[in-house]
Design a protein around this motif. Structure first.
Motif, short mmCIF file in Angstrom:
data_model
loop_
_atom_site.label_atom_id
_atom_site.label_comp_id
_atom_site.label_asym_id
_atom_site.label_seq_id
_atom_site.Cartn_x
_atom_site.Cartn_y
_atom_site.Cartn_z
N ARG A 2 34.31 42.91 -37.43
CA ARG A 2 33.11 43.49 -36.51
C ARG A 2 32.02 42.68 -36.43
NH1 ARG A 2 34.94 47.08 -39.84
NH2 ARG A 2 32.79 47.20 -41.24
N ALA A 3 31.30 42.54 -35.41
CA ALA A 3 30.22 41.37 -35.31
C ALA A 3 28.87 42.16 -35.64
CB ALA A 3 29.91 41.01 -33.97
N PRO A 4 27.92 41.78 -36.04
CA PRO A 4 26.56 42.51 -36.57
C PRO A 4 25.78 42.75 -35.24
CG PRO A 4 26.55 40.12 -37.03
CD PRO A 4 27.94 40.27 -36.75
N SER A 5 25.50 44.06 -35.25
CA SER A 5 24.89 44.52 -33.89
C SER A 5 23.54 45.40 -34.10
CB SER A 5 25.80 45.42 -33.07
OG SER A 5 26.18 46.55 -34.04
N THR A 6 23.02 44.89 -35.23
CA THR A 6 21.78 46.04 -35.53
C THR A 6 20.70 45.47 -34.70
OG1 THR A 6 21.22 44.20 -37.40
CG2 THR A 6 22.50 46.04 -37.98
N LEU A 7 19.64 46.07 -34.60
CA LEU A 7 18.64 45.92 -33.73
C LEU A 7 17.67 44.75 -34.26
CD1 LEU A 7 16.90 46.49 -31.28
CD2 LEU A 7 15.58 48.20 -32.69
N GLY A 8 17.64 44.54 -35.55
CA GLY A 8 17.10 43.41 -36.38
C GLY A 8 17.62 42.07 -36.09
N THR A 9 19.03 42.11 -35.96
CA THR A 9 19.81 40.79 -35.58
C THR A 9 19.55 40.37 -34.08
OG1 THR A 9 21.64 41.43 -36.99
CG2 THR A 9 22.05 39.99 -35.60
N VAL A 10 19.42 41.54 -33.25
CA VAL A 10 19.05 41.05 -31.86
C VAL A 10 17.60 40.68 -31.68
CG1 VAL A 10 18.73 42.16 -29.65
CG2 VAL A 10 20.81 42.75 -30.87
N LEU A 11 16.79 41.36 -32.37
CA LEU A 11 15.33 40.85 -32.29
C LEU A 11 15.15 39.48 -32.92
CD1 LEU A 11 13.50 44.42 -32.93
CD2 LEU A 11 13.89 43.22 -30.92
N ARG A 12 15.71 39.19 -33.81
CA ARG A 12 15.41 37.92 -34.38
C ARG A 12 16.09 36.93 -33.66
NH1 ARG A 12 16.49 40.78 -39.50
NH2 ARG A 12 18.87 40.30 -39.30
N ALA A 13 16.85 36.98 -32.55
CA ALA A 13 17.55 36.07 -31.82
C ALA A 13 16.63 35.52 -30.72
CB ALA A 13 18.88 36.74 -30.98
N PHE A 14 15.25 36.47 -30.29
CA PHE A 14 14.32 36.20 -29.58
C PHE A 14 13.51 35.13 -29.84
CE2 PHE A 14 15.26 40.40 -27.98
CZ PHE A 14 15.53 40.26 -26.70
N THR A 15 13.35 34.05 -28.86
CA THR A 15 12.21 33.11 -29.04
C THR A 15 10.80 33.53 -28.88
OG1 THR A 15 12.40 32.09 -27.01
CG2 THR A 15 13.70 31.28 -28.54
N HIS A 16 9.81 32.92 -29.33
CA HIS A 16 8.52 33.47 -29.28
C HIS A 16 8.15 33.35 -27.39
CE1 HIS A 16 3.89 33.94 -29.55
NE2 HIS A 16 3.88 33.03 -28.88
#
Length: 42
Positions: free
Chosen positions: A9-23
């Motif tokens: 299973r791939a990690p799909s937490t909101l924190g993982t998604v948010l950390r992927a965003f650049t400034h």
């Protein structure tokens, strides 16, 4: 959990998604959000 979900299973937490965003992407999202809220208020 392994009994319910087989395989990898791939990690799909909101924190993982948010950390992927650049400034820059965060600034773009903020600008869209600001325009959307202004349109709702109008």
């Amino acid at each position: 959990m392994p009994a319910l979900f087989g395989g990898v299973r791939a990690p799909s937490t909101l924190g993982t998604v948010l950390r992927a965003f650049t400034h820059g992407q965060a600034l773009q999202l903020h600008a869209v959000h600001r325009r959307f809220l202004a349109a709702l208020a109008a």
